[in-house]
Design a protein around this motif. Sequence first.
Motif, PDB file in Angstrom:
ATOM      1  N   LYS A 181       0.985  -1.337  -0.001  1.00 60.04           N
ATOM      2  CA  LYS A 181       0.072  -0.125  -0.062  1.00 60.04           C
ATOM      3  C   LYS A 181       0.879   1.271   0.145  1.00 60.04           C
ATOM      4  O   LYS A 181       0.620   2.039  -0.604  1.00 60.04           O
ATOM      5  CB  LYS A 181      -1.125   0.104   1.201  1.00 60.04           C
ATOM      6  CG  LYS A 181      -2.004   1.198   1.275  1.00 60.04           C
ATOM      7  CD  LYS A 181      -2.950   1.154   2.326  1.00 60.04           C
ATOM      8  CE  LYS A 181      -3.781   2.501   2.394  1.00 60.04           C
ATOM      9  NZ  LYS A 181      -3.620   3.378   1.627  1.00 60.04           N
ATOM     10  N   LYS A 195      -3.487   3.304  -7.108  1.00 56.79           N
ATOM     11  CA  LYS A 195      -4.430   2.509  -6.590  1.00 56.79           C
ATOM     12  C   LYS A 195      -4.083   1.136  -6.619  1.00 56.79           C
ATOM     13  O   LYS A 195      -3.181   0.552  -7.550  1.00 56.79           O
ATOM     14  CB  LYS A 195      -5.887   2.734  -7.215  1.00 56.79           C
ATOM     15  CG  LYS A 195      -6.441   3.941  -7.006  1.00 56.79           C
ATOM     16  CD  LYS A 195      -7.902   3.945  -7.387  1.00 56.79           C
ATOM     17  CE  LYS A 195      -8.478   5.364  -7.111  1.00 56.79           C
ATOM     18  NZ  LYS A 195     -10.016   5.554  -7.676  1.00 56.79           N
ATOM     19  N   ASP A 239       1.037   4.000  -2.953  1.00 54.90           N
ATOM     20  CA  ASP A 239       0.929   5.328  -2.580  1.00 54.90           C
ATOM     21  C   ASP A 239       1.949   6.320  -3.046  1.00 54.90           C
ATOM     22  O   ASP A 239       1.725   7.391  -3.656  1.00 54.90           O
ATOM     23  CB  ASP A 239       0.554   5.552  -1.013  1.00 54.90           C
ATOM     24  CG  ASP A 239      -0.752   5.185  -0.744  1.00 54.90           C
ATOM     25  OD1 ASP A 239      -1.732   4.766  -1.472  1.00 54.90           O
ATOM     26  OD2 ASP A 239      -0.787   4.825   0.671  1.00 54.90           O
TER      27      ASP A 239
END
Length: 59
Positions: A18, A27, A22
């Motif tokens: 994640k 995404k 980021d």
Amino acid sequence: MRKQFATSIDTEISDSFKKTCDSYDLKMNVVLEAFMKQFSEQQFKVEFSKSGIKLRIED
């Protein structure tokens, strides 16, 4: 058409993934779809060892 996809993933891997997504302003599902497409097209060499599985991009 979109399909829901749910699976359990190691927390450390998920958190790191994640954060990396980021940092690229991407995404997670976009990156996962790209990986799944390349994997399905057998663009990776799969290597098995005692320490786990590694994927390498085929030249």
